[in-house]
Design a protein around this motif. Structure first.
Motif, PDB file in Angstrom:
ATOM      1  N   ASN A 117       0.798  -1.220   0.000  1.00 14.08           N
ATOM      2  CA  ASN A 117       0.000   0.000   0.000  1.00 14.08           C
ATOM      3  C   ASN A 117       0.834   1.276   0.000  1.00 14.08           C
ATOM      4  O   ASN A 117       0.314   2.358   0.281  1.00 14.08           O
ATOM      5  N   THR A 118       2.113   1.151  -0.326  1.00 16.86           N
ATOM      6  CA  THR A 118       3.009   2.312  -0.348  1.00 16.86           C
ATOM      7  C   THR A 118       3.482   2.547  -1.779  1.00 16.86           C
ATOM      8  O   THR A 118       3.833   1.608  -2.485  1.00 16.86           O
ATOM      9  N   SER A 119       3.509   3.790  -2.204  1.00 14.43           N
ATOM     10  CA  SER A 119       3.887   4.110  -3.586  1.00 14.43           C
ATOM     11  C   SER A 119       5.385   3.916  -3.810  1.00 14.43           C
ATOM     12  O   SER A 119       6.187   3.904  -2.865  1.00 14.43           O
ATOM     13  N   ALA A 120       5.767   3.789  -5.077  1.00 15.06           N
ATOM     14  CA  ALA A 120       7.180   3.670  -5.432  1.00 15.06           C
ATOM     15  C   ALA A 120       7.957   4.895  -4.984  1.00 15.06           C
ATOM     16  O   ALA A 120       9.102   4.797  -4.527  1.00 15.06           O
ATOM     17  N   GLU A 121       7.342   6.070  -5.104  1.00 12.05           N
ATOM     18  CA  GLU A 121       8.001   7.313  -4.705  1.00 12.05           C
ATOM     19  C   GLU A 121       8.272   7.329  -3.199  1.00 12.05           C
ATOM     20  O   GLU A 121       9.356   7.743  -2.757  1.00 12.05           O
ATOM     21  N   GLN A 122       7.299   6.859  -2.412  1.00 10.73           N
ATOM     22  CA  GLN A 122       7.489   6.844  -0.960  1.00 10.73           C
ATOM     23  C   GLN A 122       8.515   5.795  -0.548  1.00 10.73           C
ATOM     24  O   GLN A 122       9.341   6.026   0.335  1.00 10.73           O
ATOM     25  N   LEU A 123       8.485   4.631  -1.201  1.00  9.76           N
ATOM     26  CA  LEU A 123       9.485   3.607  -0.912  1.00  9.76           C
ATOM     27  C   LEU A 123      10.879   4.118  -1.241  1.00  9.76           C
ATOM     28  O   LEU A 123      11.849   3.823  -0.517  1.00  9.76           O
ATOM     29  N   LYS A 125      11.844   7.237  -1.040  1.00  8.77           N
ATOM     30  CA  LYS A 125      12.205   8.150   0.049  1.00  8.77           C
ATOM     31  C   LYS A 125      12.668   7.383   1.280  1.00  8.77           C
ATOM     32  O   LYS A 125      13.638   7.775   1.939  1.00  8.77           O
ATOM     33  N   TYR A 126      11.974   6.281   1.591  1.00  8.21           N
ATOM     34  CA  TYR A 126      12.373   5.453   2.724  1.00  8.21           C
ATOM     35  C   TYR A 126      13.794   4.920   2.537  1.00  8.21           C
ATOM     36  O   TYR A 126      14.613   4.939   3.457  1.00  8.21           O
TER      37      TYR A 126
END
Length: 221
Positions: A117-123, A125-126
């Protein structure tokens, strides 16, 4: 990372205990795992599931033996975040064994709800934040199924984005028996990853030399 001086350019490599120069790499094991485990099981069962103290002592003995017999100097631990990468454990083992340990950021192909449930962009950033926090030297990306799932494609794209931000090489877990590395590489290349920044793992699992050659022809390792 490059350290520029008036006389020479020195390439630096990131380890869990800090950066080292290329000349300090020495004999290197390039795709290894000290330990893969479930954080969930560890939180639930603790030492009944995994005794990290005993593990550290056992691994230290093995690494010292490899150093003595074969001159081992550097150990690249490709364990992703979500199957038990433990940087504090790696630091302890590195200090005890006097072996350089390079750790990874990135995710295994396991389809977990928090990743799903997490976007590629957020992953991305992580991973970027994590890489700076632990001084990661590689990005681990993993695909297993013959057909790249939507989830697998998202992981590939997020790793590609993180690579472009960090400049770290990508180590790709693949399944040589279903030849899925070709499809995974296509996605990475479309995202702007240079082939010579990618090492494709587990090709030793097949005798299909034409498949291996097709990957090498891109310029991957």
């Amino acid at each position: 990372r490059l350290l520029q001086t008036e006389e020479i350019t020195v390439r630096l490599f990131k380890t869990v205990l800090g950066d080292i120069s290329e000349r300090d790499l020495g004999v290197t094991l390039a795709h290894e795992h000290i330990c893969c485990f479930s954080e969930y099981a560890y939180q639930m069962a603790g030492k009944d599931y995994l005794d990290k103290d005993a593990l550290a002592d056992t691994v230290t003995v093995y690494l010292k033996e490899l150093k003595k017999k074969y001159g081992l100097a550097t150990f690249v631990d490709c364990t992703p975040i979500n199957i038990g990468r433990d940087v504090e454990l790696l630091k302890r083992i590195s200090e005890q064994s006097e072996i350089n340990i390079i750790c990874s950021t990135g995710f295994y192909y396991t389809d977990e709800p928090v990743l799903y449930n997490t976007s590629a962009e957020q992953l991305c950033k992580y991973m970027v934040a994590d890489a700076y926090a632990v001084n990661a030297g590689i990005i681990k990306c993993a695909v297993e199924n013959e057909a790249i799932t939507r989830f697998g494609e998202k992981l590939l794209r997020s790793c590609a984005k993180a690579h472009l931000c960090l400049g770290l090489p990508i180590v790709l877990h693949s399944n040589a028996n279903n030849r899925n590395a070709l499809k995974a590489l296509e996605i990475l290349f479309l995202e702007g990853v240079n082939p010579n920044a990618v090492t494709v793992g587990h090709l030793s699992d097949t005798n299909d030399l034409e498949y291996v050659k097709s990957i090498a022809s891109y310029g991957c390792f």
